[in-house]
Design a protein around this motif. Sequence first.
Motif, short mmCIF file in Angstrom:
data_model
loop_
_atom_site.label_atom_id
_atom_site.label_comp_id
_atom_site.label_asym_id
_atom_site.label_seq_id
_atom_site.Cartn_x
_atom_site.Cartn_y
_atom_site.Cartn_z
N ALA A 83 0.83 -0.71 0.33
CA ALA A 83 -0.22 0.09 -0.08
C ALA A 83 1.13 1.18 0.53
O ALA A 83 1.61 1.41 0.86
CB ALA A 83 -0.86 0.06 1.16
N PRO A 84 0.40 2.25 -0.77
CA PRO A 84 1.18 3.13 -0.87
C PRO A 84 1.28 4.31 0.41
O PRO A 84 0.12 3.93 1.33
CB PRO A 84 0.61 4.73 -1.80
CG PRO A 84 -1.00 4.09 -2.05
CD PRO A 84 -0.51 2.82 -1.55
N VAL A 85 2.77 4.97 1.16
CA VAL A 85 2.17 5.39 2.20
C VAL A 85 1.58 6.80 1.74
O VAL A 85 1.94 7.81 1.54
CB VAL A 85 3.78 5.55 2.84
CG1 VAL A 85 4.04 6.90 3.66
CG2 VAL A 85 4.30 4.64 2.54
N ARG A 86 1.05 7.63 2.60
CA ARG A 86 -0.19 8.40 2.92
C ARG A 86 0.14 9.12 3.78
O ARG A 86 -0.51 10.74 4.23
CB ARG A 86 -1.32 8.39 2.81
CG ARG A 86 -1.66 7.32 1.77
CD ARG A 86 -3.47 7.35 1.61
NE ARG A 86 -4.35 5.60 1.02
CZ ARG A 86 -4.18 4.95 1.56
NH1 ARG A 86 -4.45 4.40 2.50
NH2 ARG A 86 -4.61 4.15 0.75
N MET A 87 0.78 8.74 5.03
CA MET A 87 1.52 9.83 5.95
C MET A 87 2.75 10.11 5.94
O MET A 87 3.47 10.02 4.85
CB MET A 87 1.05 8.71 7.46
CG MET A 87 2.00 7.96 8.08
SD MET A 87 1.94 6.92 9.10
CE MET A 87 2.78 8.12 10.25
N ASP A 88 3.06 11.50 6.83
CA ASP A 88 4.29 12.00 6.97
C ASP A 88 5.58 10.26 6.27
O ASP A 88 4.95 9.42 7.51
CB ASP A 88 4.23 12.58 8.16
CG ASP A 88 6.17 13.07 7.86
OD1 ASP A 88 6.43 13.99 6.76
OD2 ASP A 88 6.75 13.47 8.86
N ALA A 89 6.65 10.84 6.04
CA ALA A 89 7.85 10.24 5.48
C ALA A 89 8.21 9.09 6.68
O ALA A 89 8.45 8.27 6.98
CB ALA A 89 8.32 9.83 4.48
N LYS A 90 8.73 9.97 7.00
CA LYS A 90 9.64 10.28 8.49
C LYS A 90 8.40 9.67 10.18
O LYS A 90 9.04 8.78 10.86
CB LYS A 90 10.16 11.81 9.39
CG LYS A 90 11.40 12.32 8.01
CD LYS A 90 11.47 13.05 8.84
CE LYS A 90 12.63 14.18 7.95
NZ LYS A 90 13.38 14.98 8.84
N ALA A 91 7.27 10.20 9.71
CA ALA A 91 6.82 9.41 11.18
C ALA A 91 6.46 8.43 10.68
O ALA A 91 6.62 7.05 11.53
CB ALA A 91 5.20 10.64 10.89
N ALA A 174 -11.86 7.89 8.48
CA ALA A 174 -11.61 8.21 9.84
C ALA A 174 -9.51 7.36 8.98
O ALA A 174 -8.93 8.24 9.87
CB ALA A 174 -11.88 7.89 10.74
N VAL A 175 -9.30 6.73 9.02
CA VAL A 175 -7.94 6.11 8.70
C VAL A 175 -7.26 6.94 7.34
O VAL A 175 -7.65 6.90 6.63
CB VAL A 175 -7.77 4.23 8.31
CG1 VAL A 175 -6.79 4.01 8.44
CG2 VAL A 175 -9.06 4.08 9.60
N LEU A 176 -6.22 7.03 8.23
CA LEU A 176 -4.70 7.36 7.21
C LEU A 176 -4.22 6.31 6.72
O LEU A 176 -3.69 6.06 4.91
CB LEU A 176 -4.67 8.68 6.91
CG LEU A 176 -3.57 9.58 7.07
CD1 LEU A 176 -4.01 9.64 5.76
CD2 LEU A 176 -2.25 10.41 7.29
N GLN A 177 -3.84 5.76 7.94
CA GLN A 177 -2.73 4.41 7.26
C GLN A 177 -2.95 3.27 7.92
O GLN A 177 -3.65 3.01 9.17
CB GLN A 177 -1.33 5.17 7.43
CG GLN A 177 -0.47 3.63 6.99
CD GLN A 177 0.34 4.06 5.53
OE1 GLN A 177 0.10 5.41 4.79
NE2 GLN A 177 0.09 3.18 4.75
N VAL A 178 -2.89 2.12 7.70
CA VAL A 178 -2.75 0.80 7.91
C VAL A 178 -1.15 -0.28 7.94
O VAL A 178 -1.44 0.32 7.08
CB VAL A 178 -3.78 0.24 8.14
CG1 VAL A 178 -3.49 -0.96 8.52
CG2 VAL A 178 -5.25 0.74 8.23
N SER A 179 -1.07 -0.60 9.16
CA SER A 179 0.59 -0.98 8.88
C SER A 179 0.20 -2.09 10.23
O SER A 179 0.49 -2.16 11.25
CB SER A 179 1.48 0.17 8.92
OG SER A 179 2.63 -0.33 9.40
#
Length: 199
Positions: A83-91, A174-179
Amino acid sequence: MTRRRKLRPEEQELWRQVARTADPLHKRPAKKMSEPEAGPKPLLSQKPAPRDPLSPFALGERSLPRTQTHVFPKTSSDHLHEAPVRMDAKAFTRLKRGKLDPESRIDLHGMTVDRAHGALIHFILNAQARGLRLVLVITGKGQREDPYDPMPRRRGVLKTQAPMWLQMPPLSSAVLQVSPAHRKHGGDGAYYVYLRRRR
């Protein structure tokens, strides 16, 4: 022993019409009905005409390439890694290394699928309303496979379903990223859920 009679001209014409519509069993040059058979067959002492020498070849060189016969379905973790990263890459890097601590958690162990789905929806929407950004969803790894079971079964229904629920309405807004979680937060049996800011 019965003797064959010769065909009359109208019978020969009828036979030719039928023969033109039929497909021959063996391809032979067509011969006329009234023509006698070709001359005597060659004797065995005569040598057959020499054949052209064979060009070099390798067995199977003209066969189609083999396709992969075993295509294993992707796991939930495989889908999440792609899945693509949608949140800040450093975080996201800090999250993957377990450097960010979840602000809240829910444990779905022992729940039925229906109960777990409802509990997850309530938990995520409530966490977003409270302004939380990172939560932990613990699903468990699922039961171990029985080596004596004649039919293979998927492990961990909640482990498979939870990421799908998080990507479907009403939670997808509500969800930005799941990991997958780091080992210190549950590893394969848990997921980090990074929430969007409420507007």
